[in-house]
Scaffold this active site. Structure first.
Site, mmCIF file in Angstrom:
data_model
loop_
_atom_site.group_PDB
_atom_site.id
_atom_site.type_symbol
_atom_site.label_atom_id
_atom_site.label_comp_id
_atom_site.label_asym_id
_atom_site.label_seq_id
_atom_site.Cartn_x
_atom_site.Cartn_y
_atom_site.Cartn_z
ATOM 1 N N TYR A 1 -19.136 -28.264 13.070
ATOM 2 C CA TYR A 1 -19.955 -28.782 14.176
ATOM 3 C C TYR A 1 -19.313 -30.047 14.751
ATOM 4 O O TYR A 1 -19.598 -31.151 14.283
ATOM 5 C CB TYR A 1 -21.378 -29.073 13.688
ATOM 6 C CG TYR A 1 -22.104 -27.824 13.240
ATOM 7 C CD1 TYR A 1 -22.909 -27.124 14.111
ATOM 8 C CD2 TYR A 1 -21.940 -27.334 11.944
ATOM 9 C CE1 TYR A 1 -23.556 -25.958 13.714
ATOM 10 C CE2 TYR A 1 -22.577 -26.172 11.534
ATOM 11 C CZ TYR A 1 -23.385 -25.496 12.423
ATOM 12 O OH TYR A 1 -24.016 -24.347 12.034
ATOM 13 N N HIS B 1 -21.253 -11.803 8.949
ATOM 14 C CA HIS B 1 -21.797 -13.090 8.552
ATOM 15 C C HIS B 1 -22.631 -12.884 7.291
ATOM 16 O O HIS B 1 -23.276 -11.848 7.109
ATOM 17 C CB HIS B 1 -22.696 -13.661 9.650
ATOM 18 C CG HIS B 1 -21.947 -14.165 10.837
ATOM 19 N ND1 HIS B 1 -22.442 -15.154 11.656
ATOM 20 C CD2 HIS B 1 -20.753 -13.821 11.363
ATOM 21 C CE1 HIS B 1 -21.583 -15.394 12.638
ATOM 22 N NE2 HIS B 1 -20.548 -14.598 12.474
ATOM 23 N N ALA C 1 -24.002 -24.103 2.232
ATOM 24 C CA ALA C 1 -22.869 -23.206 2.441
ATOM 25 C C ALA C 1 -21.773 -23.425 1.413
ATOM 26 O O ALA C 1 -21.096 -22.469 1.008
ATOM 27 C CB ALA C 1 -22.316 -23.380 3.854
ATOM 28 N N THR D 1 -23.029 -11.127 13.444
ATOM 29 C CA THR D 1 -23.992 -12.098 12.949
ATOM 30 C C THR D 1 -25.023 -11.474 12.015
ATOM 31 O O THR D 1 -25.171 -10.261 11.924
ATOM 32 C CB THR D 1 -24.724 -12.796 14.116
ATOM 33 O OG1 THR D 1 -25.481 -11.821 14.844
ATOM 34 C CG2 THR D 1 -23.734 -13.470 15.056
ATOM 35 N N TYR D 2 -25.760 -12.367 11.370
ATOM 36 C CA TYR D 2 -26.694 -12.017 10.303
ATOM 37 C C TYR D 2 -27.954 -12.826 10.552
ATOM 38 O O TYR D 2 -27.892 -14.061 10.666
ATOM 39 C CB TYR D 2 -26.021 -12.431 8.997
ATOM 40 C CG TYR D 2 -26.651 -12.048 7.688
ATOM 41 C CD1 TYR D 2 -26.566 -10.753 7.210
ATOM 42 C CD2 TYR D 2 -27.242 -13.020 6.871
ATOM 43 C CE1 TYR D 2 -27.062 -10.407 5.959
ATOM 44 C CE2 TYR D 2 -27.748 -12.691 5.623
ATOM 45 C CZ TYR D 2 -27.659 -11.385 5.171
ATOM 46 O OH TYR D 2 -28.136 -11.057 3.929
ATOM 47 N N ALA E 1 -31.710 -14.759 10.445
ATOM 48 C CA ALA E 1 -32.267 -15.762 9.533
ATOM 49 C C ALA E 1 -32.874 -15.087 8.312
ATOM 50 O O ALA E 1 -33.628 -14.121 8.422
ATOM 51 C CB ALA E 1 -33.323 -16.582 10.262
ATOM 52 N N LYS F 1 -17.562 -27.851 1.876
ATOM 53 C CA LYS F 1 -17.587 -26.380 1.871
ATOM 54 C C LYS F 1 -16.196 -25.784 2.096
ATOM 55 O O LYS F 1 -15.895 -24.713 1.567
ATOM 56 C CB LYS F 1 -18.605 -25.840 2.872
ATOM 57 C CG LYS F 1 -18.363 -26.127 4.329
ATOM 58 C CD LYS F 1 -19.567 -25.633 5.145
ATOM 59 C CE LYS F 1 -19.460 -26.012 6.605
ATOM 60 N NZ LYS F 1 -20.660 -25.614 7.374
ATOM 61 N N HIS G 1 -12.284 -18.588 19.259
ATOM 62 C CA HIS G 1 -13.302 -17.635 18.790
ATOM 63 C C HIS G 1 -14.404 -17.579 19.849
ATOM 64 O O HIS G 1 -15.061 -18.585 20.123
ATOM 65 C CB HIS G 1 -13.870 -18.089 17.449
ATOM 66 C CG HIS G 1 -14.901 -17.158 16.885
ATOM 67 N ND1 HIS G 1 -14.563 -15.967 16.282
ATOM 68 C CD2 HIS G 1 -16.253 -17.232 16.837
ATOM 69 C CE1 HIS G 1 -15.668 -15.356 15.865
ATOM 70 N NE2 HIS G 1 -16.710 -16.098 16.207
ATOM 71 N N HIS H 1 -24.019 -31.254 13.170
ATOM 72 C CA HIS H 1 -25.102 -30.293 12.980
ATOM 73 C C HIS H 1 -26.418 -30.940 13.428
ATOM 74 O O HIS H 1 -26.660 -32.124 13.153
ATOM 75 C CB HIS H 1 -25.182 -29.885 11.516
ATOM 76 C CG HIS H 1 -26.088 -28.732 11.251
ATOM 77 N ND1 HIS H 1 -27.458 -28.854 11.232
ATOM 78 C CD2 HIS H 1 -25.826 -27.419 11.007
ATOM 79 C CE1 HIS H 1 -28.007 -27.676 10.983
ATOM 80 N NE2 HIS H 1 -27.038 -26.792 10.838
ATOM 81 N N SER I 1 -10.539 -14.232 18.483
ATOM 82 C CA SER I 1 -11.523 -13.432 17.749
ATOM 83 C C SER I 1 -12.813 -13.441 18.554
ATOM 84 O O SER I 1 -13.011 -14.281 19.437
ATOM 85 C CB SER I 1 -11.737 -13.976 16.332
ATOM 86 O OG SER I 1 -12.027 -15.371 16.352
ATOM 87 N N ASP J 1 -30.525 -20.158 8.557
ATOM 88 C CA ASP J 1 -31.786 -20.804 8.889
ATOM 89 C C ASP J 1 -32.928 -20.107 8.166
ATOM 90 O O ASP J 1 -32.918 -18.880 8.002
ATOM 91 C CB ASP J 1 -32.043 -20.751 10.398
ATOM 92 C CG ASP J 1 -30.967 -21.487 11.182
ATOM 93 O OD1 ASP J 1 -30.590 -22.597 10.746
ATOM 94 O OD2 ASP J 1 -30.499 -20.956 12.204
#
Length: 278
Positions: free
Chosen positions: A139, A71, A117, A43-44, A46, A159, A260, A143, A10, A103
């Site tokens: 992560y 996202h 999340a 993506t999206y 902040a 999550k 990915h 994170h 992906s 963020d």
């Protein structure tokens, strides 16, 4: 390549902010679509700062015929906003999402009604049932804001158990970090597949800046070699392709369910890596 492991490949894109960028992304999309990816993601920004461009990019990317997952982040958003956005995505025929905490952008006052999340995943399930396939972030090297590896692992398991179907990791360059994370997550009862996120190496300065910000470790030997190449972009690209190709092969040989790619809206670095895989 996609038939050789369960979840295939992906690719992630970001919403371009210029007409030239949008035209370029169309070519990138078409080149990567030829590799029969399982999905594209978009993506999206902040606090939802690119929401409009995310949706328009999703529409454009979906013209390839490939499933496209926007996202969706909850920080800075109220439930009513998220509910409306989910309804819009359903109306558009979108059935995959990448659900993130997100963020908080500078200058934004509140964090919204959902703080984490796992709360966003639970909210999506409450609102839409099983309509969406939901991916969440993982992560392997922890994170950057987590107080400890153990706490971060517990948050990840929480999550996933809230209703995620799969996880996509932050990029990394040490395969052992990924395998250790997967083993520990499975010991906590996580059954969802954890797909390694892959960052092609094309520009050392940008990579170092990204990595310092997101907590992804660049091994010292890689840093030193990239520094030695200076401004020789061809040497950096060749070395980066070799290093990341070996990483991908090691991950797949070790049982990773897919790959990915964080494309940075470029096709060739990803294609060179894929061409090297057995």
């Amino acid at each position: 390549m996609s038939s050789s492991y369960p979840l295939g490949i992906s690719f992630e894109f970001f919403p371009p902010n210029t007409e030239a960028g949008r035209e370029k992304l169309t070519g990138v999309r078409d080149a990567l679509a030829e590799r029969d990816p399982r999905f594209f993601s978009v993506t999206y920004g902040a606090g939802g700062s690119t929401q409009g461009r995310t949706l328009s990019t999703v529409r454009s990317v979906r013209e390839s015929g490939i499933t496209t997952a926007p996202h969706l982040s909850c920080i800075g958003s109220e439930k009513a906003q998220l509910r409306d956005l989910l309804a819009q995505y359903r109306e558009e025929g979108i059935d995959s999402l990448v659900a993130l905490r997100g963020d908080l952008p500078s200058g934004m006052g509140g964090i919204g009604e959902l703080r984490y999340a796992n709360e966003l995943v639970a909210f999506i399930r409450e609102e839409t049932g099983d309509h969406f396939e939901i991916a969440v972030a993982a992560y392997p090297e922890s994170h950057p804001q987590a107080p400890s590896f153990e706490r971060d692992l517990e948050n990840f398991a929480r999550k996933v158990k809230a209703g995620a179907d799969l996880a996509i990791t932050q990029y990394f360059f040490t395969a052992e970090a990924y395998f250790h994370f997967v083993e520990r997550a499975q010991a906590l009862g996580v059954e969802a597949p954890i797909v390694p996120g892959i960052m092609p190496i094309t520009n050392y300065t940008k990579l170092a800046r990204f990595s310092d910000a997101c907590g992804a470790e660049i091994p010292r030997w890689i840093r030193k070699q990239l520094e030695a190449y200076g401004d020789d972009s061809e040497a950096i690209a060749a070395f980066g392709t070799e290093v990341v190709s070996r990483l991908c092969q090691r991950l797949l040989d070790g049982g990773a369910p897919g790959l990915h790619f964080y494309t940075l809206n470029q096709a060739e670095p990803c294609l060179r890596i894929l061409d090297n895989l057995a």
